[in-house]
Design a protein around this motif. Structure first.
Motif, PDB file in Angstrom:
ATOM      1  N   THR A  31       1.086  -0.957   0.056  1.00 61.46           N
ATOM      2  CA  THR A  31       0.412   0.103  -0.056  1.00 61.46           C
ATOM      3  C   THR A  31       1.067   1.370  -0.267  1.00 61.46           C
ATOM      4  N   GLY A  32       1.737   1.085   0.623  1.00 56.26           N
ATOM      5  CA  GLY A  32       2.761   1.901   0.690  1.00 56.26           C
ATOM      6  C   GLY A  32       3.336   2.376  -0.476  1.00 56.26           C
ATOM      7  N   ASP A  33       3.634   1.526  -2.076  1.00 52.70           N
ATOM      8  CA  ASP A  33       4.605   1.821  -3.058  1.00 52.70           C
ATOM      9  C   ASP A  33       2.868   2.105  -3.303  1.00 52.70           C
ATOM     10  N   ILE A  34       2.509   1.639  -3.578  1.00 52.60           N
ATOM     11  CA  ILE A  34       0.525   2.379  -3.927  1.00 52.60           C
ATOM     12  C   ILE A  34       0.776   3.905  -3.479  1.00 52.60           C
ATOM     13  N   PHE A  35       0.723   4.210  -2.726  1.00 50.10           N
ATOM     14  CA  PHE A  35       0.444   5.847  -2.438  1.00 50.10           C
ATOM     15  C   PHE A  35       1.939   6.696  -3.052  1.00 50.10           C
ATOM     16  N   ARG A  36       3.137   6.364  -2.879  1.00 50.50           N
ATOM     17  CA  ARG A  36       3.659   6.769  -2.974  1.00 50.50           C
ATOM     18  C   ARG A  36       3.500   6.912  -4.840  1.00 50.50           C
ATOM     19  N   GLU A  37       3.605   6.492  -5.385  1.00 45.93           N
ATOM     20  CA  GLU A  37       3.338   6.256  -7.300  1.00 45.93           C
ATOM     21  C   GLU A  37       1.935   7.235  -7.264  1.00 45.93           C
ATOM     22  N   GLU A  38       0.959   7.110  -6.643  1.00 45.70           N
ATOM     23  CA  GLU A  38      -0.620   7.916  -6.987  1.00 45.70           C
ATOM     24  C   GLU A  38       0.209   9.190  -6.690  1.00 45.70           C
ATOM     25  N   LEU A  39       1.094   9.487  -5.640  1.00 47.53           N
ATOM     26  CA  LEU A  39       2.169  11.264  -5.160  1.00 47.53           C
ATOM     27  C   LEU A  39       2.493  11.710  -6.220  1.00 47.53           C
ATOM     28  N   ALA A  40       3.840  10.712  -7.160  1.00 52.90           N
ATOM     29  CA  ALA A  40       4.462  10.984  -7.759  1.00 52.90           C
ATOM     30  C   ALA A  40       3.667  11.633  -9.327  1.00 52.90           C
ATOM     31  N   LYS A  41       2.411  10.677  -9.693  1.00 52.01           N
ATOM     32  CA  LYS A  41       1.736  11.567 -10.565  1.00 52.01           C
ATOM     33  C   LYS A  41       0.873  12.510 -10.009  1.00 52.01           C
ATOM     34  N   LYS A  42       0.667  12.821  -9.506  1.00 51.47           N
ATOM     35  CA  LYS A  42      -0.484  13.939  -8.930  1.00 51.47           C
ATOM     36  C   LYS A  42      -2.120  13.453  -9.053  1.00 51.47           C
ATOM     37  N   LEU A  58      -1.195   7.512   8.941  1.00 53.05           N
ATOM     38  CA  LEU A  58      -1.934   6.060   8.491  1.00 53.05           C
ATOM     39  C   LEU A  58      -3.279   6.862   7.660  1.00 53.05           C
ATOM     40  N   VAL A  59      -3.029   6.688   6.769  1.00 57.98           N
ATOM     41  CA  VAL A  59      -4.599   7.051   5.288  1.00 57.98           C
ATOM     42  C   VAL A  59      -5.637   6.646   6.633  1.00 57.98           C
ATOM     43  N   LEU A  63     -10.778   4.735   3.091  1.00 63.90           N
ATOM     44  CA  LEU A  63      -9.760   5.238   1.540  1.00 63.90           C
ATOM     45  C   LEU A  63      -8.901   3.811   1.225  1.00 63.90           C
ATOM     46  N   VAL A  64      -7.965   3.111   2.369  1.00 64.27           N
ATOM     47  CA  VAL A  64      -7.180   2.226   2.086  1.00 64.27           C
ATOM     48  C   VAL A  64      -7.970   1.256   1.602  1.00 64.27           C
ATOM     49  N   LEU A  65      -9.162   0.836   2.364  1.00 66.35           N
ATOM     50  CA  LEU A  65      -9.846  -0.741   1.914  1.00 66.35           C
ATOM     51  C   LEU A  65     -10.584  -0.062   0.918  1.00 66.35           C
ATOM     52  N   GLU A  66     -10.742   0.555   0.562  1.00 67.25           N
ATOM     53  CA  GLU A  66     -11.494   1.010  -0.684  1.00 67.25           C
ATOM     54  C   GLU A  66     -10.877   1.018  -2.046  1.00 67.25           C
ATOM     55  N   VAL A  67      -9.280   1.182  -1.699  1.00 63.82           N
ATOM     56  CA  VAL A  67      -8.517   1.647  -3.095  1.00 63.82           C
ATOM     57  C   VAL A  67      -8.211  -0.384  -3.519  1.00 63.82           C
ATOM     58  N   LEU A  68      -7.529  -0.674  -2.111  1.00 65.68           N
ATOM     59  CA  LEU A  68      -7.076  -1.920  -2.520  1.00 65.68           C
ATOM     60  C   LEU A  68      -8.369  -3.285  -3.456  1.00 65.68           C
ATOM     61  N   GLN A  90      -8.798  -2.444   9.737  1.00 65.28           N
ATOM     62  CA  GLN A  90      -7.950  -3.136   8.064  1.00 65.28           C
ATOM     63  C   GLN A  90      -8.190  -4.795   8.052  1.00 65.28           C
ATOM     64  N   ALA A  91      -8.105  -4.690   9.351  1.00 67.30           N
ATOM     65  CA  ALA A  91      -7.531  -6.398   8.808  1.00 67.30           C
ATOM     66  C   ALA A  91      -9.518  -7.092   8.986  1.00 67.30           C
ATOM     67  N   GLU A  92     -10.458  -6.455   9.694  1.00 65.73           N
ATOM     68  CA  GLU A  92     -11.509  -7.589   9.700  1.00 65.73           C
ATOM     69  C   GLU A  92     -12.157  -6.709   8.351  1.00 65.73           C
ATOM     70  N   GLY A  93     -11.659  -6.343   7.439  1.00 64.88           N
ATOM     71  CA  GLY A  93     -12.225  -5.450   5.728  1.00 64.88           C
ATOM     72  C   GLY A  93     -11.514  -6.431   5.144  1.00 64.88           C
ATOM     73  N   LEU A  94     -10.314  -6.494   5.574  1.00 63.75           N
ATOM     74  CA  LEU A  94      -9.732  -8.300   4.685  1.00 63.75           C
ATOM     75  C   LEU A  94     -10.307  -9.331   4.774  1.00 63.75           C
ATOM     76  N   ASP A  95     -10.611  -9.410   5.685  1.00 69.75           N
ATOM     77  CA  ASP A  95     -10.984 -11.026   6.619  1.00 69.75           C
ATOM     78  C   ASP A  95     -12.333 -11.235   5.529  1.00 69.75           C
ATOM     79  N   ALA A  96     -13.643 -10.121   5.479  1.00 70.94           N
ATOM     80  CA  ALA A  96     -14.257 -10.091   4.964  1.00 70.94           C
ATOM     81  C   ALA A  96     -14.433  -9.997   3.202  1.00 70.94           C
ATOM     82  N   TRP A  97     -13.178  -9.384   2.735  1.00 70.54           N
ATOM     83  CA  TRP A  97     -12.765  -9.241   1.751  1.00 70.54           C
ATOM     84  C   TRP A  97     -12.794 -10.684   0.940  1.00 70.54           C
ATOM     85  N   PHE A  98     -11.597 -11.434   1.504  1.00 74.07           N
ATOM     86  CA  PHE A  98     -11.285 -12.861   1.031  1.00 74.07           C
ATOM     87  C   PHE A  98     -12.902 -13.895   1.177  1.00 74.07           C
TER      88      PHE A  98
END
Ligand code: AP5
Ligand code: MG
Length: 214
Positions: A31-42, A58-59, A63-68, A90-98
Motif C-alpha cells: 500500500t505504501g508503494d501504491i500511495f507513493r506512485e499516486e503521489l508522484a503522478k499527483k 496512517l491514511v 480509503l485504504v480498503l476502497e483503493v485495495l 483493515q484486518a476485519e475488512g480484509l477478512d470480509a473481502w477474502f
C-alpha cells in the motif's frame, strides 16, 4: 497462497517481499508503494494521501480498503501484502473481502526487529526512483553512489525517512498496528521470524517457516 507481512516501519517487509514474490509466484501488494506512485503522478488519490504520508500518520481505513478492493478485484494470483493491514479495522475488512471471494489468509509473517535497529535502518535507506529496489547506505549500498545497480535510475531518500517522521511512524505502529499481533496470533496462521538477521537469512527462515506449514 495469500500471505501478510507484518512488522514495524523498517523491519524489512519490502526487502523480503521483493525476493519472495518471485520465488513463490505471488502478486506484491504494497500500500505504501501504491500511495507513493499516486503521489508522484499527483493524482487526486495522491493529493488526498500526501499529508498523511509526509507526517507519518496512517491514511484513513475506509480509503485504504476502497483503493485495495478496486485494485485487486480482477486479480487471480496469490497475494503478498506488505504494509497492509495496519489496523484491526483493515484486518476485519480484509477478512470480509477474502470470505466474499471464497479465499483465506494462509500465513501472517511477523518480522520482529527492535526499535533502535529499525530507526537506524530507515535513516540510511535509499530507494530507486525507477524499479523501486531498496538499498541501505550502511548495510547494502549500490555499487555507484546514488545510482540503482539494477536499472541505472537515481536513488532517492523517502520524505518520511526524516528523523522526526520516523519517530512518529514508530509511535503510530505501536498504537495502531501492534494490536494486530494479538488479532492474528489467535488465528492459527501466525508465524514469527527474527528480522534483525541479514536479508538472506531472514528470507531463508521465512521460506522454511512457510514450507513447514504447507
Ligand atoms: P510503507 O511504505 O508501508 O512504510 P512502512 O510500513 O513504514 O515500512 P517501510 O517501507 O518504511 O519499511 P519496510 O518494513 O518495508 O523496510 P524495508 O524493506 O524498506 O508506508 C508509508 C506510509 O504510507 C505510512 O506511513 C502511511 O502514511 C501510508 N500507508 C501505507 N500503507 C497504509 C495502510 N495500510 N494504512 C494506512 N496508511 C498506510 O527496509 C528498510 C531499510 O532496512 C532498507 O534500507 C533496507 O535495505 C534495510 N534492511 C531491510 N532488511 C534488512 C535486514 N534484514 N538487515 C539489514 N538491513 C535491512
Ligand atoms: Mg516498505
Amino acid at each position: 497462497m495469500n500471505i501478510i507481512l507484518l512488522g514495524a516501519p523498517g523491519s524489512g517487509k519490502g526487502t523480503l517481499a521483493k525476493g519472495l514474490v518471485t520465488k513463490l509466484a505471488l502478486f506484491h501488494v504494497s500500500t505504501g508503494d501504491i500511495f507513493r506512485e499516486e503521489l508522484a503522478k499527483k493524482s487526486p488519490l495522491g493529493q488526498e494521501v500526501a499529508s498523511y504520508m509526509s507526517s507519518g500518520r496512517l491514511v484513513p481505513d475506509k480509503l485504504v480498503l476502497e483503493v485495495l478492493k478496486n485494485r485487486l478485484a480482477a486479480e487471480t494470483r496469490g497475494l503478498m501484502f506488505d504494509g497492509f493491514p495496519r489496523t484491526v479495522e483493515q484486518a476485519e475488512g480484509l477478512d470480509a473481502w477474502f470470505t466474499s471471494r471464497g479465499q483465506n489468509i494462509d500465513a501472517v509473517v511477523f518480522l520482529n526487529v527492535a526499535d533502535d535497529v529499525v530507526a537506524k535502518r530507515l535513516g540510511s535507506r535509499r530507494t530507486c526512483s525507477g524499479c523501486k529496489k531498496i538499498y541501505n547506505v550502511i548495510s547494502n549500498p549500490p555499487a555507484k553512489e546514488g545510482v540503482c545497480d539494477a536499472c541505472g535510475k537515481p536513488l532517492f531518500t523517502r520524505e518520511d525517512d526524516k528523523a522526526e517522521v520516523i519517530a512518529r511512524r514508530l509511535q503510530v505502529y505501536k498504537d495502531q498496528t501492534e494490536p494486530l499481533l494479538a488479532y492474528y496470533r489467535s488465528s492459527g496462521v501466525f508465524l514469527e521470524a527474527d528480522g534483525a538477521q541479514s536479508p538472506e537469512a531472514v528470507e531463508e527462515k521465512v521460506l522454511a517457516l512457510l514450507k513447514s506449514r504447507a
